[in-house]
Scaffold this motif. Sequence first.
Motif, short mmCIF file in Angstrom:
data_model
loop_
_atom_site.label_atom_id
_atom_site.label_comp_id
_atom_site.label_asym_id
_atom_site.label_seq_id
_atom_site.Cartn_x
_atom_site.Cartn_y
_atom_site.Cartn_z
N ALA A 170 15.37 -12.62 41.06
CA ALA A 170 14.58 -11.39 41.08
C ALA A 170 15.26 -10.24 40.35
CB ALA A 170 14.29 -10.98 42.52
N ASP A 171 16.53 -10.40 39.96
CA ASP A 171 17.26 -9.34 39.27
C ASP A 171 17.24 -9.49 37.76
OD1 ASP A 171 17.95 -8.15 41.66
OD2 ASP A 171 19.89 -9.17 41.81
N VAL A 172 16.50 -10.49 37.23
CA VAL A 172 16.54 -10.80 35.79
C VAL A 172 15.13 -10.82 35.21
CG1 VAL A 172 17.29 -12.46 34.07
CG2 VAL A 172 18.62 -12.17 36.15
N PHE A 173 14.96 -10.13 34.07
CA PHE A 173 13.71 -10.17 33.30
C PHE A 173 14.02 -10.83 31.96
CE2 PHE A 173 10.68 -8.83 30.19
CZ PHE A 173 9.49 -8.62 30.84
N ALA A 174 13.41 -11.97 31.68
CA ALA A 174 13.75 -12.76 30.50
C ALA A 174 12.98 -12.31 29.27
CB ALA A 174 13.48 -14.23 30.75
N ILE A 175 13.71 -12.08 28.18
CA ILE A 175 13.10 -11.88 26.86
C ILE A 175 13.12 -13.21 26.11
CG2 ILE A 175 13.36 -10.70 24.65
CD1 ILE A 175 14.54 -8.32 26.21
N PHE A 176 14.29 -13.85 26.02
CA PHE A 176 14.40 -15.20 25.47
C PHE A 176 15.49 -15.93 26.23
CE2 PHE A 176 16.37 -18.38 22.78
CZ PHE A 176 15.26 -19.10 22.34
N SER A 177 15.09 -16.93 27.01
CA SER A 177 16.04 -17.74 27.76
C SER A 177 15.27 -18.87 28.40
CB SER A 177 16.75 -16.91 28.84
OG SER A 177 17.68 -17.69 29.54
N ASP A 178 15.91 -20.05 28.52
CA ASP A 178 15.21 -21.21 29.07
C ASP A 178 14.98 -21.10 30.56
OD1 ASP A 178 14.94 -23.44 26.89
OD2 ASP A 178 16.87 -22.49 26.56
N GLY A 179 15.85 -20.41 31.28
CA GLY A 179 15.64 -20.27 32.71
C GLY A 179 16.93 -20.03 33.45
N ILE A 180 16.80 -19.93 34.76
CA ILE A 180 17.96 -19.75 35.65
C ILE A 180 18.58 -21.11 35.92
CG2 ILE A 180 18.68 -18.98 37.94
CD1 ILE A 180 17.78 -16.68 36.32
N ASP A 181 19.90 -21.18 35.84
CA ASP A 181 20.60 -22.43 36.12
C ASP A 181 20.52 -22.75 37.61
OD1 ASP A 181 22.16 -24.67 35.83
OD2 ASP A 181 24.06 -23.57 35.91
N PHE A 182 19.97 -23.93 37.93
CA PHE A 182 19.85 -24.32 39.34
C PHE A 182 19.90 -25.83 39.46
CE2 PHE A 182 17.05 -25.62 42.93
CZ PHE A 182 17.86 -25.18 43.97
N ASP A 183 20.94 -26.32 40.13
CA ASP A 183 21.04 -27.74 40.46
C ASP A 183 20.94 -28.61 39.20
OD1 ASP A 183 21.46 -29.84 42.19
OD2 ASP A 183 19.34 -30.11 42.66
#
Length: 508
Positions: free
Chosen positions: A151-164
Amino acid sequence: MNLINKGISVLFITGLIWSCEDDDYTTIAPEASSGGETMSVLSSFSATPGPDGDGNEDGTYITVTPVSVGVDSYIVDFGDPDSTSDVITISEQGGSASYDYPNSDEEVEYTITVTTKAAGQDDIIKSDEITVTHSPNVVGSAPASPTGNRADVFAIFSDGIDFDGGFLPYGESLDAIETNIVTTTASENEVIQYSRLGENDAVLSFGTEDKPEEIIVAEAFAAPANDDPDGIGATDIHFDVYSDFATGIDKLKITLINDDSGDEYVLDGVELTDGEWASLDYDLATDFSAPVVRIDQIKFELGTGGTANSNATIHVDNIYLSKDPTSEILNGGFDLSTAQWKIATHTDGNTDAFNGSSDGSWTNYDGSDNGSKTRGAKWSSSTSGGPLNSASSRYGYQALTLTPDTDYILEFEYAIKDDQSDDPIGGRRMVAVVLDGHFTDGADAIAAESSNLASHVGTIAEGKFSDTVGTSVQVPFTSNESGEVAIWLYAVTSVDGWFDNVKVYEAP
């Protein structure tokens, strides 16, 4: 000794010339000289791209190899009008010559001319056009993806949040971008590749040409609707940038462009790291030439005092805005709908936070009387959780970072309809929990309810919120050693229920 005597048939050898236009080869008809005791033949020549002396292979290093007999030497004119060193002599038959074309443009046509030299023979001249396409190498690595509170990140260009070991989508992001080149690394993570920055700049535009987008910094995470209060803004911007100095640049200039006002927010002389991903973070209010208000485009250029080598290539990934971790509930009055209340993922469940509602408390978030109902967060029988948990259940989740080992108050209002209905076991209720830690998966948050820091089960069912209906609750708790806690809201009810005016503050 004559290699080929007059009157003897000549076996013409068909040659090849490389062309980027169709990734194929063009046959060139052979030509023969005349005169003297021998006859020299230039059947063809090939022009092929390959790695230069440093092993860089970007499509601009071309090697010409003539196919001939009866020739002493060749002169190869690579046809670069801006060079005085593009004419090279091959001193023996079977040899080759190489030339590294400039890469200031992505694609250029050149005319290569090969001239044979043989004692007692006329010169043979062959020419043909080639298309040289500058194709910089794709970097074989990718930077680490963001972690932490989604919830603290707004993506301009990125594949996603690293999770598992995989990627979680961002809660807030641009719908699309338009940029020069997007490449895929060996790790299957998309990165942007920009080249020729010594003479050009590279622009990343938000949205598409038909549907442009913009980012209002003060409202990046949630924009106010109608006459509602201010939105939820960003504080910082992040870039991951890779440059191999032998083929890249050593200093970068970043400009954030505001198309609405024409303002440009400039950050020059950014130091990069040779052969490594540089993680760059900047304060939107203080680090640029002026406080950043709105962003429609991002431009990358060679920084002042920097050097552009060979391809002048950089790779860029993980461009995103962020905000500081919060110690106060955001959107606690639900005026901004579900903003800040969605959990990132939910195994065997969904990430919807609650139902939309306009039947909230008659009290404003600041405690004043609104004189009518406000928004509120609604649950129904079909979206209830707890013992009624299903794939349709909804849970409100918000992570907070508090002062460790400190006394706090969780405050909220709730209301439950008093309509006749078959109640669940234990009765209809609105449940608020202070979870011990931050969670990404809703299933993990449910499992952690039994070890919570505090909770309240509201069972007063007197109908919808009104000027006389609504129950206020204050729940004391003590933060943990890390200060990382989360508020978890849901309903267990056969009829509609609401939360509103959720707050967390230090105990007096």
